[in-house]
Design an enzyme around this catalytic site. Structure first.
Site, PDB file in Angstrom:
ATOM      1  N   GLU A 100     -16.007   6.694   5.166  1.00 22.60           N
ATOM      2  CA  GLU A 100     -15.225   6.128   6.267  1.00 22.60           C
ATOM      3  C   GLU A 100     -15.587   6.776   7.597  1.00 22.60           C
ATOM      4  O   GLU A 100     -16.211   7.826   7.638  1.00 22.60           O
ATOM      5  CB  GLU A 100     -13.733   6.356   6.017  1.00 22.60           C
ATOM      6  CG  GLU A 100     -13.279   5.766   4.721  1.00 22.60           C
ATOM      7  CD  GLU A 100     -11.778   5.616   4.647  1.00 22.60           C
ATOM      8  OE1 GLU A 100     -11.194   5.053   5.581  1.00 22.60           O
ATOM      9  OE2 GLU A 100     -11.207   6.082   3.658  1.00 22.60           O
ATOM     10  N   LYS A 124      -2.478   6.454   1.940  1.00 22.78           N
ATOM     11  CA  LYS A 124      -2.263   7.022   3.278  1.00 22.78           C
ATOM     12  C   LYS A 124      -1.404   8.290   3.169  1.00 22.78           C
ATOM     13  O   LYS A 124      -0.315   8.404   3.738  1.00 22.78           O
ATOM     14  CB  LYS A 124      -1.651   5.984   4.224  1.00 22.78           C
ATOM     15  CG  LYS A 124      -2.753   5.161   4.898  1.00 22.78           C
ATOM     16  CD  LYS A 124      -2.219   4.145   5.863  1.00 22.78           C
ATOM     17  CE  LYS A 124      -2.083   4.667   7.261  1.00 22.78           C
ATOM     18  NZ  LYS A 124      -3.360   4.798   7.975  1.00 22.78           N
ATOM     19  N   ARG A 168       0.840  -1.212   0.000  1.00 21.35           N
ATOM     20  CA  ARG A 168       0.000   0.000   0.000  1.00 21.35           C
ATOM     21  C   ARG A 168       0.873   1.259   0.000  1.00 21.35           C
ATOM     22  O   ARG A 168       0.564   2.238  -0.684  1.00 21.35           O
ATOM     23  CB  ARG A 168      -0.920  -0.034   1.220  1.00 21.35           C
ATOM     24  CG  ARG A 168      -1.901   1.101   1.265  1.00 21.35           C
ATOM     25  CD  ARG A 168      -2.963   0.884   2.328  1.00 21.35           C
ATOM     26  NE  ARG A 168      -2.403   0.892   3.683  1.00 21.35           N
ATOM     27  CZ  ARG A 168      -3.120   0.592   4.782  1.00 21.35           C
ATOM     28  NH1 ARG A 168      -4.389   0.255   4.669  1.00 21.35           N
ATOM     29  NH2 ARG A 168      -2.566   0.633   5.971  1.00 21.35           N
TER      30      ARG A 168
HETATM   31  N1  PLP Z   1      -9.141   4.461   6.678  1.00 19.85           N
HETATM   32  C1  PLP Z   1      -8.209   5.391   6.934  1.00 19.85           C
HETATM   33  C2  PLP Z   1      -8.401   6.759   6.410  1.00 19.85           C
HETATM   34  C3  PLP Z   1      -7.070   5.049   7.687  1.00 19.85           C
HETATM   35  O1  PLP Z   1      -6.136   5.955   7.946  1.00 19.85           O
HETATM   36  C4  PLP Z   1      -6.944   3.722   8.170  1.00 19.85           C
HETATM   37  C5  PLP Z   1      -5.783   3.344   8.973  1.00 19.85           C
HETATM   38  O2  PLP Z   1      -4.839   2.804   8.527  1.00 19.85           O
HETATM   39  C6  PLP Z   1      -7.939   2.785   7.844  1.00 19.85           C
HETATM   40  C7  PLP Z   1      -9.029   3.199   7.107  1.00 19.85           C
HETATM   41  C8  PLP Z   1      -7.820   1.348   8.254  1.00 19.85           C
HETATM   42  O3  PLP Z   1      -6.830   0.696   7.511  1.00 19.85           O
HETATM   43  P1  PLP Z   1      -6.031  -0.533   8.110  1.00 19.85           P
HETATM   44  O4  PLP Z   1      -7.064  -1.548   8.451  1.00 19.85           O
HETATM   45  O5  PLP Z   1      -5.112  -0.964   7.040  1.00 19.85           O
HETATM   46  O6  PLP Z   1      -5.334  -0.033   9.308  1.00 19.85           O
HETATM   47  C1  COI Z   2      -4.145   3.056  11.660  1.00 18.03           C
HETATM   48  O1  COI Z   2      -5.190   2.478  11.967  1.00 18.03           O
HETATM   49  O2  COI Z   2      -3.058   2.483  11.586  1.00 18.03           O
HETATM   50  C2  COI Z   2      -4.131   4.463  11.337  1.00 18.03           C
HETATM   51  O3  COI Z   2      -3.303   4.846  10.577  1.00 18.03           O
HETATM   52  C3  COI Z   2      -5.036   5.356  12.008  1.00 18.03           C
HETATM   53  C4  COI Z   2      -4.303   6.542  12.480  1.00 18.03           C
HETATM   54  C5  COI Z   2      -4.426   7.758  11.691  1.00 18.03           C
HETATM   55  C6  COI Z   2      -4.021   6.667  13.880  1.00 18.03           C
END
Ligand code: PLP
Ligand code: COI
Length: 339
Positions: free
Chosen positions: A220, A184, A82
């Site tokens: 989200e 991200k 990612r």
């Molecule tokens: N959506 C956003 C905007 C995020 O910053 C995150 C955190 O990483 C997620 C969703 C959840 O992603 P993940 O499950 O890979 O942590």
């Molecule tokens: C995560 O879930 O890893 C995120 O990046 C959320 C965060 C902005 C604290």
């Protein structure tokens, strides 16, 4: 060295660990000059691309300690995949997948004393990639920094595992189609601070964002993905301007294969959500957060009497079992890190 941390009162806040990793490109290329060094400040030009034009990305993943004291990382190859997709979108150099895995694994080993005991929290790991070249014209940097630091953390939401309260915001959008919502990108996060701050001032935990075109479909929950349950079907907003959550993908897999639910990715309207049986949010930091209350204008929907929803509870339990190597790793999601 023994660390002095109050494991019983961890929150999602920064407690620096002993070591971080720092690597810089030379003339735009990674030349293997990265090193672990004590956590501390870095020098950066005030004209750096990341500071002026936001050319930067971050990632988030965790190291988990189980009841036997064994330590594991969960699907960390997905984080570098990612990050590299984001790097291409922001005109930054990609980073070697295998090297990333090694750096993360070694960072966990070096900081192992900071991994919370089972049941108290996790070690949150934060890789970053950003443009360091001083410049004035809006253009990609020539050189880049890749850094990784870590922090022991507790629950993301102050409620712990108690259901969270959310508002569907009518005033703000998080991301636009064909924009940067699906990566991200560091610039996606500052714009969410004011909506979250306003929601917290009213006793809520976060906001839910709607899509920027129709102002109707759920995107989200702040920095977590959204799920809705109706009967035996699990719905989640389809990909587009949302982040491709690794927890989201794990939840969909578990729901389909283990809970035998039908799993559908589609546009999910706020009307459907206000009529759902159960909703929850997912993320590395958030894990699985059951949603007890959603408001939209004057309408308020309470789910499961403000108790944790049954599907969220099952998914949480199973996901945590995978993350803590307490369940047969049928998907090859975990890597044990021998300390
Ligand atoms: N959506 C956003 C905007 C995020 O910053 C995150 C955190 O990483 C997620 C969703 C959840 O992603 P993940 O499950 O890979 O942590
Ligand atoms: C995560 O879930 O890893 C995120 O990046 C959320 C965060 C902005 C604290």
């Amino acid at each position: 060295m023994t660390v002095n941390i109050d494991w019983d009162n961890l929150s999602f806040s920064l407690t620096p660990t002993a070591y971080m990793y720092v690597e810089n490109t030379y003339e735009g290329c990674w030349v293997n000059e990265g090193a672990f060094r004590p956590f501390g400040e870095i020098a950066i030009s005030p004209a750096a691309a990341v500071l002026n034009y936001g050319q930067g990305l971050f990632e988030g993943l965790k190291a988990y300690k189980n009841h036997d004291g064994k330590v594991a990382l969960f699907r960390h190859r997905e984080n570098i995949k990612r990050m590299n997709e984001g790097a291409m979108r922001l005109s930054m150099p990609t980073y070697d997948e295998d090297k990333f895995m090694e750096v993360i694994e070694e960072l966990v080993r070096k900081n192992h004393e900071y991994i919370p005991p089972f049941g108290k929290g996790e070690l949150y790991i934060r890789p970053t990639l950003w443009g360091t070249t001083p410049l004035l014209g809006v253009a990609p940097a020539k050189d880049y920094g890749f850094m990784v630091f870590a922090s022991p953390v507790g629950p993301y939401f102050k409620t712990g595992f108690k259901p969270i309260k959310l508002r569907i915001t009518k005033s703000y959008h998080r991301a636009a189609p064909k924009g940067t919502g699906n990566i991200k990108y560091i610039g996606n996060y500052a714009s969410g601070m004011l909506p979250a701050k306003k929601a917290k001032a009213e006793g809520l935990n976060e906001v839910i964002y709607l899509d920027a075109v129709h102002d109707k479909y759920i995107e989200e929950v702040g920095a977590a993905n959204f799920f809705m349950v109706k009967g035996n079907t699990l719905y989640t907003p389809e990909r587009g301007s949302i982040l491709k959550g690794i927890t989201r993908d794990s939840v969909m897999t578990i729901a389909k294969d283990i809970l035998k639910m039908e799993v559908i990715e589609k546009k999910v309207s706020y009307e459907e959500v206000l009529d759902a049986d159960e909703c929850f949010a997912s993320g590395t930091a958030a894990v699985i957060a059951s949603i007890g209350h959603i408001q939209y204008g004057d309408r308020v929907k309470i789910y499961n009497n403000m108790n944790v929803g049954p599907v969220a509870q099952k998914l949480y339990t199973i996901l945590r079992e995978f993350q803590h190597m307490q369940r047969e790793d049928i998907y090859g999601w975990s890597k044990e890190i021998i300390i």
